[in-house]
Design a protein around this motif. Sequence first.
Motif, PDB file in Angstrom:
ATOM      1  N   TRP A 153       0.858  -1.180   0.000  1.00 42.47           N
ATOM      2  CA  TRP A 153       0.000   0.000   0.000  1.00 42.47           C
ATOM      3  C   TRP A 153       0.897   1.234   0.000  1.00 42.47           C
ATOM      4  O   TRP A 153       1.918   1.265   0.684  1.00 42.47           O
ATOM      5  CB  TRP A 153      -0.897   0.013   1.242  1.00 42.47           C
ATOM      6  CG  TRP A 153      -2.257   0.609   0.982  1.00 42.47           C
ATOM      7  CD1 TRP A 153      -2.513   1.907   0.619  1.00 42.47           C
ATOM      8  CD2 TRP A 153      -3.522  -0.051   1.030  1.00 42.47           C
ATOM      9  NE1 TRP A 153      -3.849   2.094   0.440  1.00 42.47           N
ATOM     10  CE2 TRP A 153      -4.502   0.912   0.689  1.00 42.47           C
ATOM     11  CE3 TRP A 153      -3.925  -1.342   1.345  1.00 42.47           C
ATOM     12  CZ2 TRP A 153      -5.859   0.616   0.652  1.00 42.47           C
ATOM     13  CZ3 TRP A 153      -5.268  -1.640   1.305  1.00 42.47           C
ATOM     14  CH2 TRP A 153      -6.227  -0.669   0.963  1.00 42.47           C
ATOM     15  N   HIS A 272     -10.573   0.926   2.097  1.00 38.29           N
ATOM     16  CA  HIS A 272      -9.567   0.859   3.149  1.00 38.29           C
ATOM     17  C   HIS A 272      -9.924  -0.106   4.278  1.00 38.29           C
ATOM     18  O   HIS A 272      -9.135  -0.261   5.216  1.00 38.29           O
ATOM     19  CB  HIS A 272      -9.343   2.260   3.729  1.00 38.29           C
ATOM     20  CG  HIS A 272      -8.656   3.194   2.793  1.00 38.29           C
ATOM     21  ND1 HIS A 272      -9.335   4.120   2.029  1.00 38.29           N
ATOM     22  CD2 HIS A 272      -7.343   3.333   2.469  1.00 38.29           C
ATOM     23  CE1 HIS A 272      -8.479   4.796   1.287  1.00 38.29           C
ATOM     24  NE2 HIS A 272      -7.264   4.347   1.533  1.00 38.29           N
ATOM     25  N   LEU A 275      -7.357  -2.692   5.437  1.00 36.99           N
ATOM     26  CA  LEU A 275      -6.210  -2.317   6.264  1.00 36.99           C
ATOM     27  C   LEU A 275      -6.349  -2.826   7.693  1.00 36.99           C
ATOM     28  O   LEU A 275      -5.348  -2.987   8.398  1.00 36.99           O
ATOM     29  CB  LEU A 275      -6.048  -0.790   6.282  1.00 36.99           C
ATOM     30  CG  LEU A 275      -5.428  -0.149   5.038  1.00 36.99           C
ATOM     31  CD1 LEU A 275      -5.427   1.363   5.170  1.00 36.99           C
ATOM     32  CD2 LEU A 275      -4.002  -0.657   4.831  1.00 36.99           C
ATOM     33  N   SER A 326     -10.725   4.763   6.180  1.00 35.76           N
ATOM     34  CA  SER A 326      -9.663   5.519   5.508  1.00 35.76           C
ATOM     35  C   SER A 326      -8.679   6.092   6.520  1.00 35.76           C
ATOM     36  O   SER A 326      -7.538   6.403   6.167  1.00 35.76           O
ATOM     37  CB  SER A 326     -10.254   6.639   4.653  1.00 35.76           C
ATOM     38  OG  SER A 326     -10.993   7.552   5.447  1.00 35.76           O
ATOM     39  N   ARG A 329      -5.066   4.794   6.992  1.00 37.29           N
ATOM     40  CA  ARG A 329      -3.882   5.260   6.263  1.00 37.29           C
ATOM     41  C   ARG A 329      -2.923   6.017   7.187  1.00 37.29           C
ATOM     42  O   ARG A 329      -1.783   6.297   6.799  1.00 37.29           O
ATOM     43  CB  ARG A 329      -4.302   6.146   5.091  1.00 37.29           C
ATOM     44  CG  ARG A 329      -5.081   5.417   4.013  1.00 37.29           C
ATOM     45  CD  ARG A 329      -4.249   4.359   3.309  1.00 37.29           C
ATOM     46  NE  ARG A 329      -3.201   4.934   2.474  1.00 37.29           N
ATOM     47  CZ  ARG A 329      -3.375   5.323   1.222  1.00 37.29           C
ATOM     48  NH1 ARG A 329      -4.569   5.180   0.633  1.00 37.29           N
ATOM     49  NH2 ARG A 329      -2.379   5.817   0.526  1.00 37.29           N
TER      50      ARG A 329
END
Length: 504
Positions: A153, A272, A275, A326, A329
């Motif tokens: 990523w 996302h 993740l 998200s 991240r």
Amino acid sequence: MHAAQSDLEEQLSSPESPGGGARVARAVPQVAAVLVVALLLAVIVRLPWIGDLGMHAATIQRLGHSLLHPGNPLVDADTPSPYYSPWMLLLGALAKVTGLSVFVVLRIGALVGLTLLVTGVWRYVRTLSAQRAAPALALLSLVLLWGTAVLNWSGFIGLHSLALTISYPSVFALGLSFHFWAWLTRALRERASWGRWLALGLLWALILLCHQFTGVVATLGALAMVVSARPGRQVWLRLGAGLVLGAVLLWVWPYYDFFSLFSAGADLEAIHKSLYQHLFARFGLVLLGVLALALRLRRDRWDALALFFALGALVVAAGGLTGHYSWGRAMPAALIPAQLAAALEAVSAGRRAVRAGWACVLGLALAVGFWGQAGTIGYATGKSALPSVLADKYETPWVGYHWITPWVRYGDVVMARTIAARQIPAYGGYTVAPGYPDVFLRDSARRSEAVDRFFAGGTSAQERRGILREYGVRWVVGSADLAGPGLRKVTAGPGEQILYRVMP
């Protein structure tokens, strides 16, 4: 004076042991770090294509064609794009002036990004430790201290991920972030001038413009460093001035509205969510760094790395609990300080026997981490050169769509989907629907629905012709099932793909 700063000053004033054993101990991580950098340089030569490389190549294509009005990088529409960052603008200008292909320009960008990352890590770690082996150990920890499962990523610099994202703006932005943290740390320790604080504000904004998620990581790290330093009123005033100047740059950047991105998170959550899966397999080795952070926090409750980790972990946890995936991240904001702490503990923890024991444990963890990512070697040598035990770890890159370029010209619209839609814009063509989420393209969902209808088995030839006319499509990339009125086969490509010309 903080305990961490006192330790650093003590190291700076104490000569290192001149013994041969100490020199060998320093040389081992330094040689290993050089080998890792050499591997990544070899990867840059091959530039394997998986993931978002096509988006960045397309961005350079559009900027190389028109620096002032590039339009949407993926579809034939006049929209802004967050990919038009200062770094990509510079690479686009390089492509326009020199006439170099976008893939050569991406290799140049990769070389600059890797240089910034390596030098940035070195400079920042030198603000934390004067031990000569510290920067090399830190670099090794950043790329190898992850887990046994690979995570690819942008913004995550595990060795395997870094090999596939080396030319991305995220690597450039993270390299700038390490330099930013180094300059900020020194500014907090010294009586830095107004000019230096204003320059730091501009650098902060530049990182945010180049890669927004890495900019969040840079911001969390900077916040931890400021809180750790507990500066006086004069520093706060200069820091505030730098932030205001940086915010002005974010506001006036002409290629996209930076602040409108805060409302775009809802479109990114589903992407996302992954993740937050397989956390131990992906990040299990980082627990060694978490232990190192606990030891640092015990010695200094204002330790900057511990605060950095706490802020990053808090944001990531909040994202998982609230469904704002998200926010995952921001995970490098928790990983980076833990990885750095693990490296620093091996050169600065307590007595020599303690340091030696810690170094052995860290060395074993790094070896396990390297084995988990050993498939990276194939991106430099090719899969055929790998022994079978490593070939199983190798992820085959995408082939590319250079085979359509003798017919498809710059600006032609191509009907394609999935992986094809993610690569064709890199060669100058547009697709009907973007291959990646686009927060500024208002009719993105409608375009995606039109592509799905076109390729659906039950769609009539008449309806397909209507879709092609609506979006000005000149070419179609698909399978043999599409053969029929209005489409003429031109050539065949890998995987039984066929390029069709749309007949008038």
